[in-house]
Design an enzyme around this catalytic site. Structure first.
Site, PDB file in Angstrom:
ATOM      1  N   LYS A 198       1.023  -1.349   0.088  1.00 63.26           N
ATOM      2  CA  LYS A 198      -0.148   0.275   0.347  1.00 63.26           C
ATOM      3  C   LYS A 198       1.157   1.168   0.200  1.00 63.26           C
ATOM      4  O   LYS A 198       0.933   1.895  -0.243  1.00 63.26           O
ATOM      5  CB  LYS A 198      -0.960  -0.128   0.895  1.00 63.26           C
ATOM      6  CG  LYS A 198      -2.448  -1.146   1.088  1.00 63.26           C
ATOM      7  CD  LYS A 198      -2.860  -1.178   2.305  1.00 63.26           C
ATOM      8  CE  LYS A 198      -3.604  -2.315   2.717  1.00 63.26           C
ATOM      9  NZ  LYS A 198      -4.506  -3.014   3.567  1.00 63.26           N
ATOM     10  N   GLN A 213      -4.086  -1.571   9.740  1.00 64.73           N
ATOM     11  CA  GLN A 213      -4.234  -2.344   9.500  1.00 64.73           C
ATOM     12  C   GLN A 213      -4.448  -3.622  10.578  1.00 64.73           C
ATOM     13  O   GLN A 213      -3.480  -3.800  11.579  1.00 64.73           O
ATOM     14  CB  GLN A 213      -2.096  -2.862   8.833  1.00 64.73           C
ATOM     15  CG  GLN A 213      -2.543  -4.533   8.449  1.00 64.73           C
ATOM     16  CD  GLN A 213      -3.124  -4.538   7.106  1.00 64.73           C
ATOM     17  OE1 GLN A 213      -3.610  -3.037   5.924  1.00 64.73           O
ATOM     18  NE2 GLN A 213      -3.874  -5.375   6.437  1.00 64.73           N
ATOM     19  N   ASP A 231     -10.263   3.004   4.526  1.00 66.83           N
ATOM     20  CA  ASP A 231     -10.485   1.394   4.912  1.00 66.83           C
ATOM     21  C   ASP A 231     -12.424   1.106   5.156  1.00 66.83           C
ATOM     22  O   ASP A 231     -13.008   0.105   4.581  1.00 66.83           O
ATOM     23  CB  ASP A 231     -10.737   0.434   6.131  1.00 66.83           C
ATOM     24  CG  ASP A 231      -8.851  -0.589   5.736  1.00 66.83           C
ATOM     25  OD1 ASP A 231      -9.231  -1.055   4.317  1.00 66.83           O
ATOM     26  OD2 ASP A 231      -8.564  -0.808   6.661  1.00 66.83           O
TER      27      ASP A 231
END
Ligand code: NAP
Length: 283
Positions: A51, A95, A118
């Site tokens: 990412k 994460q 997200d």
């Protein structure tokens, strides 16, 4: 025998990146992404690296913060509060999965909804289902983008989503409804599962069981999206058995299907977050 057409996520992700590079170049500021990782889980290490690398390559400012496995929950929440308040941070991503001593729901709810790239904050989840503007989860967004790119119509179609997780199945069902699809969500308690999946004109499988879906589970000519990533004896296998290519009209590969789209949509969400916040969206 004609085999299913391959729907390449790499190809579509490249199209998304080309568009993002142009849009970023035209901006008077540089949007920024901050990724927080706890511990050294090898999959998380590699996803975060991917990412960060992609964000930099596209022209975002990207920074990764790494904390030890035993980092206290309160300390993580304080750090998120600082990043929420920081004007030059547009997107915040923690994460997952998090170590067991940390309550993931508390962490996800601590991220400002306008920086929640997200799309897991309850406010964004609510916006997804109520039809409003917001930041939505990357994997479901990537699946929709992939289908649109290949000209798959969803309006009025019978779509079956196999899997009901908060990160894939449920948000995908919400987004498909927004596209006017007729949606069935199936899961581990669904009875006569192959009969249910055989109804689908578009079948999306997000279960996490290697090669679970066999060809007799699939309606001839269906479009099949395989979200599964299962590591078996050093290989990455999808949830859909390769024999499904004999009956489906189109199929996403694993790897190279949904995976690249997830990263692409994270990048798109980072730009969207930067624009929403600057244009005074009220999330
Ligand atoms: P998850 O949270 O474990 O959810 C799995 C879902 O599948 C659950 O709803 C579960 O039902 C259902 N299920 C499990 N076994 C089943 C069975 N035998 N028959 C029918 N349904 C069954 O998984 P997830 O996070 O959604 O991920 C699913 C897969 O997608 C995993 O392989 C994951 O690695 C992959 N994934 C890929 C990407 C990508 O970018 N490529 C992104 C996210 C996830 P219950 O709810 O009844 O337990």
């Amino acid at each position: 025998m004609t085999l299913a057409r391959t729907l390449s996520g790499h190809e579509v992700a490249e199209a998304v990146y080309a568009e993002l590079r142009q849009r970023l170049k035209a901006l008077p500021f540089v949007p920024s992404l901050r990724v927080l990782r706890l511990g050294e889980d090898p999959a998380s290490v590699s996803y975060v690296r991917l990412k960060d690398k992609r964000a930099r390559e596209l022209g975002f400012r990207s920074q990764v913060e790494v904390y030890p496995e035993d980092f206290p929950e309160e300390a993580l929440l304080s750090r998120i509060a600082e990043l929420n308040a920081q004007e030059d941070v547009d997107g915040i991503l923690v994460q997952l999965p998090l170590p067991p001593h940390i309550r993931a729901d508390r962490v996800l709810e601590a991220i400002h909804p306008l920086k929640d790239v997200d799309g897991f904050h309850p406010l964004n989840v609510g916006r997804l289902w109520s039809g409003g503007e917001g930041l939505f989860p990357c994997t479901p967004l990537g699946i929709l983008r992939l289908l649109k790119h290949y000209g798959v119509a969803l309006k009025g179609k019978e779509v079956v989503v196999l899997g009901r997780s908060n990160i894939v199945g449920k948000p995908l069902a919400g987004l498909l409804l927004r596209e006017d699809a007729t949606v069935t969500v199936a899961h581990s308690k669904t009875e006569a599962l192959p009969e249910v999946t055989r109804r689908a004109e578009v079948l999306v499988v997000a279960v996490g069981k290697a090669h679970l879906v066999r060809k007799d589970w699939v309606r001839p000519g269906a479009i099949v999206v395989d979200v599964g990533v299962n590591r078996v004896e050093g290989k990455l296998l999808g949830d859909v058995h390769p024999e499904v290519a004999e009956v489906a009209s189109a199929l996403t590969p694993v790897p190279g299907g949904v995976g690249p789209m997830t990263v692409a949509m994270l990048m798109a969400n980072t730009l969207k977050a930067a624009l929403l916040r600057r244009h005074g969206a009220s999330l």
